[in-house]
Structures are given as structure tokens and as C-alpha cells.
Design a protein around this motif. Structure first.
Motif, PDB file in Angstrom:
ATOM      1  N   LYS A   1     -16.896  31.640 -20.702  1.00 16.12           N
ATOM      2  CA  LYS A   1     -17.088  30.247 -21.147  1.00 16.12           C
ATOM      3  C   LYS A   1     -18.232  29.577 -20.389  1.00 16.12           C
ATOM      4  CE  LYS A   1     -12.905  29.043 -19.885  1.00 16.12           C
ATOM      5  NZ  LYS A   1     -12.477  30.282 -19.199  1.00 16.12           N
ATOM      6  N   SER A   2     -18.200  29.698 -19.073  1.00 18.45           N
ATOM      7  CA  SER A   2     -19.279  29.089 -18.286  1.00 18.45           C
ATOM      8  C   SER A   2     -20.613  29.752 -18.600  1.00 18.45           C
ATOM      9  CB  SER A   2     -18.995  29.230 -16.789  1.00 18.45           C
ATOM     10  OG  SER A   2     -17.864  28.499 -16.435  1.00 18.45           O
ATOM     11  N   THR A   3     -20.576  31.050 -18.761  1.00 18.80           N
ATOM     12  CA  THR A   3     -21.819  31.782 -19.041  1.00 18.80           C
ATOM     13  C   THR A   3     -22.469  31.272 -20.320  1.00 18.80           C
ATOM     14  OG1 THR A   3     -20.850  33.693 -17.956  1.00 18.80           O
ATOM     15  CG2 THR A   3     -22.804  34.081 -19.310  1.00 18.80           C
TER      16      THR A   3
ATOM     17  N   PHE B   1     -20.396  20.222 -20.755  1.00 16.72           N
ATOM     18  CA  PHE B   1     -19.451  19.874 -19.699  1.00 16.72           C
ATOM     19  C   PHE B   1     -18.700  21.137 -19.307  1.00 16.72           C
ATOM     20  CE2 PHE B   1     -20.058  16.097 -22.263  1.00 16.72           C
ATOM     21  CZ  PHE B   1     -20.152  15.063 -21.348  1.00 16.72           C
ATOM     22  N   ASP B   2     -18.853  21.563 -18.072  1.00 15.79           N
ATOM     23  CA  ASP B   2     -18.144  22.779 -17.643  1.00 15.79           C
ATOM     24  C   ASP B   2     -17.006  22.431 -16.699  1.00 15.79           C
ATOM     25  OD1 ASP B   2     -17.305  25.298 -17.148  1.00 15.79           O
ATOM     26  OD2 ASP B   2     -19.156  26.014 -16.223  1.00 15.79           O
ATOM     27  N   GLU B   3     -15.812  22.353 -17.235  1.00 19.57           N
ATOM     28  CA  GLU B   3     -14.622  22.050 -16.441  1.00 19.57           C
ATOM     29  C   GLU B   3     -14.860  20.883 -15.500  1.00 19.57           C
ATOM     30  OE1 GLU B   3     -12.362  25.117 -14.738  1.00 19.57           O
ATOM     31  OE2 GLU B   3     -13.228  26.677 -16.007  1.00 19.57           O
ATOM     32  N   VAL B   4     -15.306  19.777 -16.072  1.00 19.72           N
ATOM     33  CA  VAL B   4     -15.769  18.683 -15.225  1.00 19.72           C
ATOM     34  C   VAL B   4     -14.645  17.962 -14.491  1.00 19.72           C
ATOM     35  CG1 VAL B   4     -17.889  18.291 -16.496  1.00 19.72           C
ATOM     36  CG2 VAL B   4     -15.808  17.118 -17.196  1.00 19.72           C
TER      37      VAL B   4
END
Ligand SMILES: Nc1ncnc2c1ncn2[C@@H]1O[C@H](COP(=O)(O)OP(=O)(O)OP(=O)(O)O)[C@@H](O)[C@H]1O
Ligand SMILES: [Mg+2]
Lengths: 219, 279
Positions: free
Chosen positions: B64-66, B195-198
Motif C-alpha cells: 500500500k505504501s509502495t 495520505f499514508d496512514e496519517v
């Protein structure tokens, strides 16, 4: 004692000037040397490594002699004043140590800072100048302060290239007056005061760079 | 506003891309990313329409982050094409129509359309809230300091921090820091926000204030958003579409009602019930 003081202060003034200009040069060399070492461009990297290793790996005195006695000769024909040689030699020498300190400091800046800068579309130059360098300088201040005090102490070698610095004046006056205790006592105090001035200046820079951050620089 | 409606509006066959109406703002086409022998994105396809809010969920390590980082150009990709607003991100067309690897200038131009907010905030610690927000507009967009400051103050007011302009990150709570980070990204006027797990680094009681800002952003602006989140409740209420990631692919996707209410795939069901149990 009354006649001693002006001459001693003259020597201290020479020491102070050399220290000041050499420090500026050393800081510039440290930043550029570190950048070169971290550069993706290989020739720049080799150049920096060569600079750092040559100036760290040989004695300061020999470096001063080279700059002062060898450079004017063929094939170089570069003649520099004793003062310039002192500033250049001390700046390059301490700068080589500083480059390694700066390299560590630059690498200690959190990767997230690079990522945020990239996400904000900064150019590498803007990123370094505005984001990385201020944080790296802050991290470099404690070891950098040590290096600048080291630089101050090393200035006593410049009498060997004919400059009348504080240490030279002390020896000269001692031989003329035999007031050994007074003269070297005063010398000690003057060096100490100059070292404290460096400490204070660096503390002020630290306060400025570390504004708004928890003391010690780690926010 | 539902996905269904969106699909109804657009014909099944893609209109000729030139007319632009159904042009996705972000398009992943067969994107592959590997770390050594580990394939993190596996021929991934994803299209995001302008204004769409996409939530990305899935187990840890599923890529997901990638996905977000590749779109932000924080990671290179090994294969495939990512397009933003119809233009490839990592490549550029030559005069002859061939694609060659993008130069820095092309990448910066495309990257300017994307903004990102990180789990760990990544505020600049040596700058106060306002300075954090105006730094890139001044340095990158060449905006005057006065103009940037005025906009910066507006943005900080929008995230509820009008009284914290002069505060440094170390003097702000995590939730406040994250809101500054959102304002900072918005100051660059991106078309897409990532937004990455903000809220993952925040105490539960601080999550709400950040989610409220994001919610408000979604309502007030026609901003396209891609959001990796572990907060299913928020994904359900906020997203137009939810993508379930598994092993570097989108394993299942649909409207929140479909995906949460009636997941078809076994993996999705297992993941959702595991998440539910944990709460
Ligand atoms: N720089 C790297 N080098 C090697 N492997 C990496 C690197 N970055 C990520 N990975 C691996 O890639 C995989 C996908 O990582 P990614 O961060 O995209 O997962 P994720 O879905 O965001 O997980 P999480 O929910 O834990 O954040 C993981 O297995 C991770 O270990
Ligand atoms: Mg992740």
C-alpha cells in the motif's frame, strides 16, 4: 608587566585573526568536502576523499612548510604571505576533519526530511540549503566546537613560518625578561579566554539554529 | 455521489481520450515494483477519476505504501507506466512519440500535481508552522513571501491552527503537527493528495481532529485523494471506492457498501473479520 601586556595582546590579536579566518575557511571546506564525499558524481567524490585523506593523514606543520617554503619554488611559483599560509593551512587541515563531522551530521538528518522535501517538489539545491544544511549544522556543532578549539591551539605552529602569534610573543618576552611565570600564566589565560569565546559563539549559533527545538537539537 | 452513479455517467467504452471527460487523473498501468526477489507491486492497474476519494486497505506488507510512494516518485518502478493527468510520470515522449526515461525537469513538472502527507508528519523541525507551510510555495513556486504567508495563514486557519502560526513542531501535539503537514501539502495546490496512514502515529483521541480536517477537505474541494488507512470506519464513510490490497495487487474493490457489507473474496473477508476482531 606593564610593558609586557601590549606585546602579548599584539600576539593574541594575530592568533585571533588567524583563528577567525581559518575557522571560516574550515567550515566552508567541511561543508563542501562532505557534499563532495556524498556526491553521486564519482570524480567529485574522489577529489573530496583525496583532500580529506591527504590533509588528515599528514602533519599540519609539514603542510604549513609546504605552503610556505615549497610552493614559491619551481614548478609552482606560488608565493603567499605568511598570514595567508597560516589561514589556508589551518583552514584546510581542520576542514578535512570537519568534512567527516559534516558527513556524519548530514547523514543523521532523518530520511523523512528528504522525502518531505521531494514531495514538496524542491530542487536538490533548495533541499540542501533550506532543509538539510540547517539541521546538519546543528548536529555538527558539538564536535565542530571541539575542532575549532583544536584549530585555535594549532595556531601556535605559525611562529615557525615567521608569524608573531601569542605563543611566539610569550617565548620571545620570556627570553628577554625571564618573567617566566607571569608571561606563561598570562598566555594561558589569553588562550583560555579565546577558547571560551569560541564556545560562546558556537553556543549562540546553536541557539539560533535550534530555535524552537528541544535542547540538544533532537526535536 | 456513489460509484454506481459515476459509472452510469460515463459510457462503458472509454471515450476517445482526447475529449477528456473520462480521463482518469491517476492511472497505474501494469506497474511492477520489486525489491530484489520480492515483488511488492505486481502488474498493478488502478485508475482514479478527478475528485474521487479512494481508500486503500490491506494487510501489512501488501504494498500500500509502495503504491503511494511510487506515485510520489519516492520509489522508482521496474515496469509499467504511471500517468498523472494523462502524462507519464517516469517517462516522457520524444518528438517521434517514443517514451524515454523522464528527466528531472519533466518529473518535477508532473510531481507538482501531487501532494503527500506522511505517517510520521516529517515537518521541518527548524521552522515554525507558518514557515513550514510557506517554504515550498516561496522556494519552489516563486511566490512572494507576503502572498505565501497570507495563503499559509488561510490554510492553517482551515485546519484549525490559526493560533499556532509561530509554534515550532516540537511545541505542537502530534495531531497539530499532522494538520500543519496537511496545510503544507495543500499550499502547493496539488490535484491529488496522498495520505499514508496519517493517523497511525497518533493517540486515538488525536485521530479525530486530523480525520475531521480530511473530511472537510473532501467536502469543500474537488480534490482527488488516495488514502491508505487502517481505520475502516473512516474509509467506509469517506471513500467513494475502497481497494483491498493483497500481495501487490488490488484483490478486490468496490464502493464501501459493497466491500465492507458484502465482500466477495475470501481474503477480503478474512482481513475484514480480523480487523473487526481487533477492535
Ligand atoms: N526499501 C525497501 N527494501 C526492501 N524491501 C522493502 C523496502 N521497502 C518496503 N519493502 C518491502 O516491501 C513490502 C511492501 O511494503 P509496503 O510498505 O508497501 O507495505 P504496506 O502495505 O504499506 O504495509 P504496512 O501496512 O505495514 O504499512 C514489504 O514486504 C516491505 O518489507
Ligand atoms: Mg505502509
Amino acid at each position: 608587566m606593564g610593558e609586557l601586556l601590549p606585546l602579548m595582546l599584539q600576539g593574541a590579536w594575530v592568533t585571533l585573526q588567524i583563528t577567525f579566518w581559518a575557522s571560516l575557511l574550515a567550515i566552508a571546506c567541511a561543508v563542501l568536502g562532505a557534499l563532495g564525499r556524498l556526491s553521486p558524481f564519482a570524480p567529485l567524490r574522489w577529489f573530496s576523499i583525496t583532500y580529506i585523506e591527504v590533509f588528515r593523514g599528514t602533519s599540519l606543520l609539514v603542510q604549513l612548510f609546504w605552503l610556505y617554503f615549497v610552493l614559491p619554488m619551481p614548478p609552482f611559483h606560488v608565493e603567499l604571505s605568511a598570514f595567508s599560509v597560516a589561514v589556508l593551512g589551518l583552514g584546510l587541515h581542520i576542514g578535512a576533519y570537519g568534512a567527516e563531522v559534516m558527513r556524519g551530521a548530514i547523514r543523521s538528518v532523518a530520511p523523512g526530511q528528504y522525502e518531505a522535501s521531494l514531495a514538496l517538489n524542491m530542487t536538490p539545491l533548495t533541499r540542501f540549503r533550506r532543509i538539510i544544511l540547517p539541521q546538519a549544522l546543528l548536529a555538527a556543532i558539538p564536535p565542530g566546537t571541539n575542532l575549532l578549539i583544536e584549530l585555535l591551539k594549532n595556531t601556535s605552529l605559525v611562529s615557525l613560518i615567521t608569524l608573531s602569534d601569542l605563543a611566539f610573543r610569550a617565548r620571545q618576552l620570556d627570553q628577554a625578561t625571564f618573567m617566566t611565570l607571569e608571561i606563561f600564566g598570562l598566555t594561558l589565560v589569553l588562550y583560555f579566554l579565546m577558547a571560551q569565546a569560541i564556545n560562546l559563539a558556537m553556543r549562540l549559533v546553536e541557539r539560533r539554529l535550534g530555535r524552537g527545538r528541544i535542547k540538544g537539537g533532537l526535536a | 455521489m456513489s460509484m454506481q452513479q459515476r459509472f452510469d455517467d460515463s459510457p462503458m467504452v472509454r471515450p476517445s481520450r482526447r475529449d477528456g471527460s473520462a480521463e482518469p487523473l491517476v492511472r497505474f498501468d501494469q506497474v511492477t515494483k520489486r525489491y530484489g526477489s520480492l515483488t511488492v507491486l505486481d502488474q498493478l492497474n488502478l485508475e482514479v477519476s478527478p475528485g474521487e476519494k479512494v481508500a486503500i486497505i490491506g494487510p501489512s506488507g501488501s504494498g500500500k505504501s509502495t503504491l503511494l510512494r511510487a506515485l510520489m516518485t519516492l520509489e522508482t518502478i521496474d515496469d509499467g507506466v504511471i500517468e498523472v493527468d494523462g502524462e507519464p510520470l517516469t517517462h516522457m515522449p520524444t518528438a517521434g512519440g517514443h517514451l524515454i526515461p523522464a528527466n528531472a525537469r519533466h518529473q518535477r513538472r508532473i510531481r507538482g500535481r501531487i501532494g503527500m502527507v506522511f505517517q510520521s508528519f516529517n515537518l521541518f523541525p527548524h521552522m515554525n508552522a507558518l514557515q513550514n507551510v510557506i517554504e515550498a510555495p516561496v522556494q519552489v513556486l516563486g511566490m512572494s513571501k507576503a502572498e505565501a504567508s497570507q495563503r499559509g495563514e488561510e490554510l492553517l486557519a482551515m485546519v484549525g491552527l490559526e493560533d499556532k502560526l509561530g509554534h515550532y513542531p516540537a511545541q505542537l501535539s502530534g495531531g497539530q503537527q499532522q494538520r500543519v503537514a496537511i496545510a503544507r501539502a495543500l499550499a502547493m495546490r496539488p490535484k491529488v493528495m496522498l495520505f499514508d496512514e496519517v493517523t497511525s502515529a497518533l493517540d486515538p483521541e488525536l485521530c479525530g481532529e486530523v480525520l475531521n480536517v480530511i473530511r472537510q477537505l473532501g467536502e469543500a474541494h474537488n480534490l482527488t485523494m488516495l488514502m491508505v488507512t487502517h481505520q475502516m470506519g473512516f474509509a467506509r464513510e469517506f471513500a467513494d471506492r475502497v481497494c483491498f490490497f493483497y500481495k501487490g495487487r488490488i484483490h478486490e474493490q468496490g464502493t464501501p457498501e459493497e466491500l465492507f457489507g458484502n465482500p466477495r473474496e475470501e481474503r477480503t473477508q478474512a482481513f475484514l473479520s480480523a480487523v473487526n476482531e481487533a477492535h
